[in-house]
Write a protein that holds these residues in place. Sequence first.
Motif, PDB file in Angstrom:
ATOM      1  N   THR A  37       0.848  -1.189   0.000  1.00 13.42           N
ATOM      2  CA  THR A  37       0.000   0.000   0.000  1.00 13.42           C
ATOM      3  C   THR A  37       0.884   1.240   0.000  1.00 13.42           C
ATOM      4  O   THR A  37       2.110   1.140   0.088  1.00 13.42           O
ATOM      5  N   PHE A  38       0.251   2.420  -0.042  1.00 16.90           N
ATOM      6  CA  PHE A  38       1.016   3.654   0.024  1.00 16.90           C
ATOM      7  C   PHE A  38       1.776   3.765   1.345  1.00 16.90           C
ATOM      8  O   PHE A  38       2.883   4.269   1.387  1.00 16.90           O
ATOM      9  N   VAL A  39       1.175   3.288   2.423  1.00 13.66           N
ATOM     10  CA  VAL A  39       1.791   3.386   3.749  1.00 13.66           C
ATOM     11  C   VAL A  39       2.854   2.306   3.935  1.00 13.66           C
ATOM     12  O   VAL A  39       3.918   2.567   4.492  1.00 13.66           O
ATOM     13  N   ALA A  40       2.583   1.101   3.475  1.00 13.64           N
ATOM     14  CA  ALA A  40       3.520  -0.017   3.603  1.00 13.64           C
ATOM     15  C   ALA A  40       3.812  -0.563   2.208  1.00 13.64           C
ATOM     16  O   ALA A  40       3.240  -1.561   1.777  1.00 13.64           O
ATOM     17  N   MET A  41       4.697   0.110   1.503  1.00 13.67           N
ATOM     18  CA  MET A  41       5.002  -0.263   0.126  1.00 13.67           C
ATOM     19  C   MET A  41       5.771  -1.576   0.088  1.00 13.67           C
ATOM     20  O   MET A  41       6.724  -1.769   0.834  1.00 13.67           O
ATOM     21  N   GLY A  42       5.339  -2.452  -0.825  1.00 11.10           N
ATOM     22  CA  GLY A  42       6.047  -3.697  -1.043  1.00 11.10           C
ATOM     23  C   GLY A  42       7.109  -3.512  -2.109  1.00 11.10           C
ATOM     24  O   GLY A  42       7.235  -2.436  -2.715  1.00 11.10           O
ATOM     25  N   PRO A  43       7.884  -4.563  -2.386  1.00 13.25           N
ATOM     26  CA  PRO A  43       8.958  -4.465  -3.377  1.00 13.25           C
ATOM     27  C   PRO A  43       8.457  -4.210  -4.794  1.00 13.25           C
ATOM     28  O   PRO A  43       9.213  -3.754  -5.647  1.00 13.25           O
ATOM     29  N   GLY A  44       7.188  -4.461  -5.060  1.00 18.95           N
ATOM     30  CA  GLY A  44       6.657  -4.238  -6.398  1.00 18.95           C
ATOM     31  C   GLY A  44       5.973  -2.907  -6.595  1.00 18.95           C
ATOM     32  O   GLY A  44       5.606  -2.551  -7.715  1.00 18.95           O
ATOM     33  N   PHE A  45       5.825  -2.136  -5.522  1.00 13.62           N
ATOM     34  CA  PHE A  45       5.086  -0.873  -5.625  1.00 13.62           C
ATOM     35  C   PHE A  45       5.744   0.084  -6.620  1.00 13.62           C
ATOM     36  O   PHE A  45       5.096   0.578  -7.540  1.00 13.62           O
ATOM     37  N   PHE A  46       7.018   0.353  -6.435  1.00  9.30           N
ATOM     38  CA  PHE A  46       7.706   1.327  -7.289  1.00  9.30           C
ATOM     39  C   PHE A  46       7.810   0.847  -8.738  1.00  9.30           C
ATOM     40  O   PHE A  46       7.440   1.586  -9.659  1.00  9.30           O
ATOM     41  N   PRO A  47       8.289  -0.392  -9.006  1.00  6.03           N
ATOM     42  CA  PRO A  47       8.384  -0.793 -10.416  1.00  6.03           C
ATOM     43  C   PRO A  47       7.024  -0.847 -11.121  1.00  6.03           C
ATOM     44  O   PRO A  47       6.922  -0.481 -12.290  1.00  6.03           O
ATOM     45  N   LYS A  48       5.990  -1.283 -10.411  1.00  2.05           N
ATOM     46  CA  LYS A  48       4.672  -1.337 -11.041  1.00  2.05           C
ATOM     47  C   LYS A  48       4.124   0.062 -11.299  1.00  2.05           C
ATOM     48  O   LYS A  48       3.531   0.319 -12.351  1.00  2.05           O
ATOM     49  N   THR A  49       4.345   0.978 -10.366  1.00  2.00           N
ATOM     50  CA  THR A  49       3.879   2.359 -10.545  1.00  2.00           C
ATOM     51  C   THR A  49       4.598   3.022 -11.713  1.00  2.00           C
ATOM     52  O   THR A  49       3.967   3.643 -12.575  1.00  2.00           O
ATOM     53  N   VAL A  50       5.910   2.880 -11.768  1.00  2.00           N
ATOM     54  CA  VAL A  50       6.679   3.475 -12.867  1.00  2.00           C
ATOM     55  C   VAL A  50       6.286   2.840 -14.199  1.00  2.00           C
ATOM     56  O   VAL A  50       6.162   3.530 -15.212  1.00  2.00           O
ATOM     57  N   SER A  51       6.057   1.536 -14.201  1.00  2.00           N
ATOM     58  CA  SER A  51       5.637   0.853 -15.431  1.00  2.00           C
ATOM     59  C   SER A  51       4.313   1.394 -15.942  1.00  2.00           C
ATOM     60  O   SER A  51       4.154   1.652 -17.135  1.00  2.00           O
ATOM     61  N   MET A  52       3.357   1.560 -15.029  1.00  2.00           N
ATOM     62  CA  MET A  52       2.053   2.091 -15.441  1.00  2.00           C
ATOM     63  C   MET A  52       2.158   3.537 -15.917  1.00  2.00           C
ATOM     64  O   MET A  52       1.489   3.931 -16.880  1.00  2.00           O
ATOM     65  N   LEU A  53       3.011   4.320 -15.262  1.00  2.00           N
ATOM     66  CA  LEU A  53       3.219   5.697 -15.720  1.00  2.00           C
ATOM     67  C   LEU A  53       3.867   5.725 -17.099  1.00  2.00           C
ATOM     68  O   LEU A  53       3.530   6.576 -17.930  1.00  2.00           O
ATOM     69  N   LEU A  54       4.784   4.800 -17.356  1.00  2.00           N
ATOM     70  CA  LEU A  54       5.433   4.732 -18.667  1.00  2.00           C
ATOM     71  C   LEU A  54       4.427   4.339 -19.745  1.00  2.00           C
ATOM     72  O   LEU A  54       4.438   4.896 -20.852  1.00  2.00           O
ATOM     73  N   ILE A  55       3.535   3.424 -19.437  1.00  2.00           N
ATOM     74  CA  ILE A  55       2.480   3.042 -20.386  1.00  2.00           C
ATOM     75  C   ILE A  55       1.571   4.248 -20.657  1.00  2.00           C
ATOM     76  O   ILE A  55       1.235   4.534 -21.807  1.00  2.00           O
ATOM     77  N   ALA A  56       1.191   4.958 -19.591  1.00  2.00           N
ATOM     78  CA  ALA A  56       0.347   6.151 -19.752  1.00  2.00           C
ATOM     79  C   ALA A  56       1.069   7.220 -20.565  1.00  2.00           C
ATOM     80  O   ALA A  56       0.457   7.883 -21.416  1.00  2.00           O
ATOM     81  N   LEU A  57       2.365   7.401 -20.318  1.00  2.00           N
ATOM     82  CA  LEU A  57       3.143   8.378 -21.085  1.00  2.00           C
ATOM     83  C   LEU A  57       3.166   8.001 -22.559  1.00  2.00           C
ATOM     84  O   LEU A  57       3.011   8.853 -23.434  1.00  2.00           O
ATOM     85  N   GLY A  58       3.360   6.709 -22.857  1.00  2.00           N
ATOM     86  CA  GLY A  58       3.352   6.255 -24.247  1.00  2.00           C
ATOM     87  C   GLY A  58       2.030   6.538 -24.924  1.00  2.00           C
ATOM     88  O   GLY A  58       1.983   6.996 -26.070  1.00  2.00           O
ATOM     89  N   ALA A  59       0.928   6.289 -24.218  1.00  2.00           N
ATOM     90  CA  ALA A  59      -0.394   6.566 -24.774  1.00  2.00           C
ATOM     91  C   ALA A  59      -0.579   8.068 -24.991  1.00  2.00           C
ATOM     92  O   ALA A  59      -1.101   8.495 -26.026  1.00  2.00           O
ATOM     93  N   PHE A  60      -0.125   8.862 -24.026  1.00  2.00           N
ATOM     94  CA  PHE A  60      -0.224  10.323 -24.154  1.00  2.00           C
ATOM     95  C   PHE A  60       0.580  10.815 -25.359  1.00  2.00           C
ATOM     96  O   PHE A  60       0.104  11.655 -26.130  1.00  2.00           O
ATOM     97  N   ILE A  61       1.779  10.282 -25.531  1.00  2.00           N
ATOM     98  CA  ILE A  61       2.622  10.677 -26.666  1.00  2.00           C
ATOM     99  C   ILE A  61       1.920  10.359 -27.983  1.00  2.00           C
ATOM    100  O   ILE A  61       1.937  11.155 -28.919  1.00  2.00           O
ATOM    101  N   LEU A  62       1.297   9.192 -28.056  1.00  2.00           N
ATOM    102  CA  LEU A  62       0.586   8.832 -29.281  1.00  2.00           C
ATOM    103  C   LEU A  62      -0.626   9.721 -29.526  1.00  2.00           C
ATOM    104  O   LEU A  62      -0.937  10.060 -30.667  1.00  2.00           O
ATOM    105  N   LEU A  63      -1.314  10.108 -28.451  1.00  2.00           N
ATOM    106  CA  LEU A  63      -2.507  10.931 -28.607  1.00  2.00           C
ATOM    107  C   LEU A  63      -2.198  12.364 -29.020  1.00  2.00           C
ATOM    108  O   LEU A  63      -2.901  12.944 -29.840  1.00  2.00           O
ATOM    109  N   VAL A  64      -1.161  12.960 -28.438  1.00  2.00           N
ATOM    110  CA  VAL A  64      -0.890  14.370 -28.718  1.00  2.00           C
ATOM    111  C   VAL A  64       0.362  14.586 -29.558  1.00  2.00           C
ATOM    112  O   VAL A  64       0.643  15.711 -29.949  1.00  2.00           O
TER     113      VAL A  64
END
Length: 164
Positions: A37-64
């Motif tokens: 969770t945000f309070v008790a982050m596990g080892p996958g919190f950061f890589p999964k969050t960055v991965s999802m942000l990278l996917i969103a960035l890719g979609a944003f780049i394609l859209l605009v």
Amino acid sequence: MTAENHQTDTTHRQLGPFCIVVGAAALWIARDYETGTFVAMGPGFFPKTVSMLLIALGAFILLVGGRDLPPDDEQDAPVHGHNIADVLRVIGCITGSIIIFGLTLKPFGLPIASFLMVVLASFARKRASITQTLAAAVALAVFATLLFPLALGLQIPVLPEFVR
């Protein structure tokens, strides 16, 4: 430059899917890591969050992507070909800035290492404004110092070795 001579920058067509593929691959690699969770982050919190942000960035780049701002002058106009010296300068400055950060973090501390990294990376851009570069370097050094060692409590040196 007239509208009929304007060449559209098409790099978004490669960059968007690249970001999405890299983000999806990283998300797949981290699939078995506990997220926590945000309070008790596990080892996958950061890589999964960055991965999802990278996917969103890719979609944003394609859209605009591809909607060019008017160039300041002819030299800044987007073109399809690249001068090899410019490409090597950009690669060298960005790679060198990362190396400088790594080499200076422990002996000089986060603020100085961050400042040097931003200044060196700014040489990747032709005619970078020294005033804007110094302002960005100071702002990012302060932000990194406030965020990582102070707010997040990471064990990153802030002061230079000779002061500690």
